[in-house]
Design an enzyme around this catalytic site. Structure first.
Site, PDB file in Angstrom:
ATOM      1  N   TRP A 102       0.658  -7.740   0.122  1.00 12.76           N
ATOM      2  CA  TRP A 102      -0.764  -8.073   0.153  1.00 12.76           C
ATOM      3  C   TRP A 102      -1.408  -8.056  -1.220  1.00 12.76           C
ATOM      4  O   TRP A 102      -2.202  -8.934  -1.545  1.00 12.76           O
ATOM      5  CB  TRP A 102      -1.512  -7.163   1.135  1.00 12.76           C
ATOM      6  N   ASP A 172      -8.245  -3.035  -1.160  1.00 15.79           N
ATOM      7  CA  ASP A 172      -7.925  -3.617   0.144  1.00 15.79           C
ATOM      8  C   ASP A 172      -7.404  -2.479   1.017  1.00 15.79           C
ATOM      9  O   ASP A 172      -6.288  -2.000   0.841  1.00 15.79           O
ATOM     10  CB  ASP A 172      -6.851  -4.705  -0.044  1.00 15.79           C
ATOM     11  N   LYS A 196      -6.441  -4.325  12.281  1.00 16.78           N
ATOM     12  CA  LYS A 196      -5.379  -3.327  12.142  1.00 16.78           C
ATOM     13  C   LYS A 196      -5.846  -2.010  12.765  1.00 16.78           C
ATOM     14  O   LYS A 196      -5.349  -1.580  13.777  1.00 16.78           O
ATOM     15  CB  LYS A 196      -5.017  -3.102  10.664  1.00 16.78           C
TER      16      LYS A 196
HETATM   17  C1  LIG Z   1      -3.390  -7.902   7.422  1.00 17.38           C
HETATM   18  C2  LIG Z   1      -3.735  -7.662   6.021  1.00 17.38           C
HETATM   19  C3  LIG Z   1      -4.389  -8.627   5.245  1.00 17.38           C
HETATM   20  C4  LIG Z   1      -4.726 -10.008   5.766  1.00 17.38           C
HETATM   21  O1  LIG Z   1      -5.640  -9.937   6.785  1.00 17.38           O
HETATM   22  P1  LIG Z   1      -6.251 -11.253   7.466  1.00 17.38           P
HETATM   23  O2  LIG Z   1      -7.338 -10.686   8.290  1.00 17.38           O
HETATM   24  O3  LIG Z   1      -5.150 -11.868   8.263  1.00 17.38           O
HETATM   25  O4  LIG Z   1      -6.727 -12.151   6.394  1.00 17.38           O
HETATM   26  C5  LIG Z   1      -4.710  -8.321   3.939  1.00 17.38           C
HETATM   27  N1  LIG Z   1      -4.425  -7.115   3.424  1.00 17.38           N
HETATM   28  C6  LIG Z   1      -3.798  -6.164   4.138  1.00 17.38           C
HETATM   29  C7  LIG Z   1      -3.516  -4.837   3.511  1.00 17.38           C
HETATM   30  C8  LIG Z   1      -3.443  -6.399   5.464  1.00 17.38           C
HETATM   31  O5  LIG Z   1      -2.835  -5.445   6.178  1.00 17.38           O
END
Ligand SMILES: *Cc1c(COP(=O)(O)O)cnc(C)c1O
Length: 360
Positions: A102, A172, A196
Site C-alpha cells: 500500500w 494510511d 477493514k
Molecule cells: C485496503 C487498503 C487500501 C485501499 O483501500 P480502498 O478503499 O480499496 O481504496 C489502502 N491502504 C491500505 C493500508 C489498505 O488496507
C-alpha cells in the site's frame, strides 16, 4: 442461520450486534418511517446520524479540537491522489516511506503530481519489517512525510510513531485505525478506508489538522479539496449515507464495550494466541520480524508445498472462511479486526493444530 468466522482482509467482518441493529432499523429508522438509505442527506434525521458518528469518533480517539473529521468517498486509494494535491505545495518534495504493497501504491500515485523522495524502504520481495529509525533520511523541508502504519498485505505494523518535527506526518491507517488508542496530535493527517476495521465499503475517514486545509493546488478537483469538504461538513455532494450510518453504529459498539483501551486488550490477546501457535508449530511460519508483526493481518505459510488447497477446503468446511493469502504473497492470511471474536481465533488455531497432526 449459521454465521461463519470471516477472516477476510476487507471488506471484512462487522460486529454481529451492529448488523442486527441495522436489520431491526432497516424499514423504519427511529420512527422516520423509512430506511437510512432512503433519507435526504440534508434532512434532520441524517444530520443527527452524521453528527453523532463524528462526535463518537472524536470521543473514541480523543481527537483534539483543531482537527477536522471528514467522511469521504473514493476509498483510501483516492487519498493517494488527494494528499499530494492538497499538501505538496506546502514545501519541498514529500518524503515517502515504503514498507509494502500500500505504501508503494501511495508513492507511485504521488509521483504523478510532482517529485517525491523515498526516505526509507524495505526491498520489494522483502517487506517483512519496519525500516529502523536510524536508516530514515528525512528532509526537514519536505511538504509532508507519508507512511502506511499497517501494511494489510504483508502484515507489517508500526508499533511506534515516527517523530517528524515540524513536517506534517500523514498516515494510511486503513487496516488498523480504532484497533487501539492513538495520539492523534502526532499526525497532520490520518486516513482510513472503512471496509477493514470500521464499516462498509464506500467510505473513507480523513482526520486532518486545521492548518493543513486551504493549500490545494489549482488543479485539485473540488471534490478532493479538504477545505471544501470541511467547510461543507463532508457534504459538498451526497456522501455515502448508509456506510456512515453503519460506521456510526460500530463507534457506539466500541464505546459500549469500553472504548479503545478495551479493544486494544482484546486485539492483543487474539494476535498473541495465533502468533504463539504459529511460532511453536512445525508446519506454519510467519515471515515478519517479531517486533513489527501486525495484530490485524497475519500472513502465514505452510512449510510443506501442495497443502494450501486442502488446508483452505478443510477450513471452509469448519466455517473458517476467506483465509487465502493475497495473490502477491500466496499462502494464508488471517485478518483479526475488531469484529473478530476470540472464539474465531480459537477455532482457527484448533483447526490448524489438527491439520498439522494430519499433515505435519
Ligand atoms: C485496503 C487498503 C487500501 C485501499 O483501500 P480502498 O478503499 O480499496 O481504496 C489502502 N491502504 C491500505 C493500508 C489498505 O488496507
Amino acid at each position: 442461520m449459521t454465521r461463519v468466522h470471516n477472516f477476510s482482509a476487507g471488506p471484512a467482518a462487522l460486529p454481529e450486534v451492529v448488523l442486527a441493529q441495522a436489520q431491526a432499523e432497516m424499514l423504519d429508522w427511529e420512527g422516520a418511517g423509512m430506511s437510512v438509505m432512503e433519507m435526504s442527506h440534508r434532512g434532520r434525521e441524517f444530520g443527527q446520524i452524521i453528527s453523532e458518528a463524528e462526535a463518537d469518533l472524536r470521543t473514541l480517539l480523543a481527537v483534539p479540537g483543531n482537527y477536522r473529521i471528514l467522511f469521504l468517498q473514493g476509498g483510501a486509494t483516492l487519498q493517494f491522489s488527494a494528499i499530494p494535491l492538497n499538501l505538496m505545495g506546502r514545501g519541498g518534495a514529500p518524503d515517502y516511506v515504503v514498507t509494502g504493497e500500500w505504501s508503494s501504491k501511495a508513492l507511485k500515485e504521488a509521483g504523478r503530481f510532482g517529485s517525491v523522495n523515498v526516505a526509507a524502504s524495505t526491498p520489494a520481495g522483502a517487506h517483512d519489517h519496519v525500516p529502523p529509525w536510524g536508516e530514515w533520511r528525512l528532509d526537514p523541508a519536505a511538504a509532508y512525510v507519508h507512511y502506511c502504519s499497517n501494511e494489510t498485505v504483508h502484515g507489517v505494523e508500526f508499533h511506534w510513531v515516527p517523530e517528524t518535527g515540524g513536517v506534517p506526518l500523514v498516515a494510511d491507517m486503513s487496516s488498523h485505525l480504532l484497533s487501539g488508542p492513538l495520539d492523534v496530535s502526532r499526525f497532520g493527517l490520518i486516513y482510513a478506508g472503512a471496509q477493514k476495521n470500521i464499516g462498509p465499503a464506500g467510505l473513507v475517514i480523513v482526520i486532518v489538522r486545521d492548518d493543513l486545509l486551504g493549500g490545494a493546488s489549482p488543479q485539485c478537483p473540488g471534490l478532493l479539496d479538504y477545505k471544501l469538504n470541511a467547510d461543507a461538513g463532508s457534504m459538498p455532494n451526497t456522501p455515502a449515507t448508509y456506510s456512515i450510518y453503519i460506521a456510526g453504529l460500530v463507534f457506539k459498539w466500541l464505546l459500549a464495550g469500553g472504548g479503545l483501551t478495551a479493544i486494544d486488550r482484546a486485539n492483543d490477546e487474539k494476535a498473541r494466541l495465533l502468533y504463539d501457535f504459529i511460532d511453536s508449530s512445525t508446519l506454519y511460519t510467519n515471515p515478519v520480524a517479531i517486533p513489527d508483526r501486525s495484530r490485524m493481518n497475519v500472513p502465514f505459510m505452510l512449510r510443506r508445498p501442495g497443502l494450501d488447497d486442502g488446508f483452505l477446503a478443510g477450513a471452509e468446511a469448519r466455517g473458517l472462511v476467506q483465509l487465502r493469502g493475497h495473490r502477491s504473497l500466496g499462502g494464508m492470511r488471517a485478518s483479526l479486526y475488531n469484529a473478530m471474536p476470540i472464539e474465531g481465533v480459537r477455532a482457527l488455531v484448533e483447526y490448524m493444530r489438527e491439520f498439522q497432526t494430519q499433515h505435519g
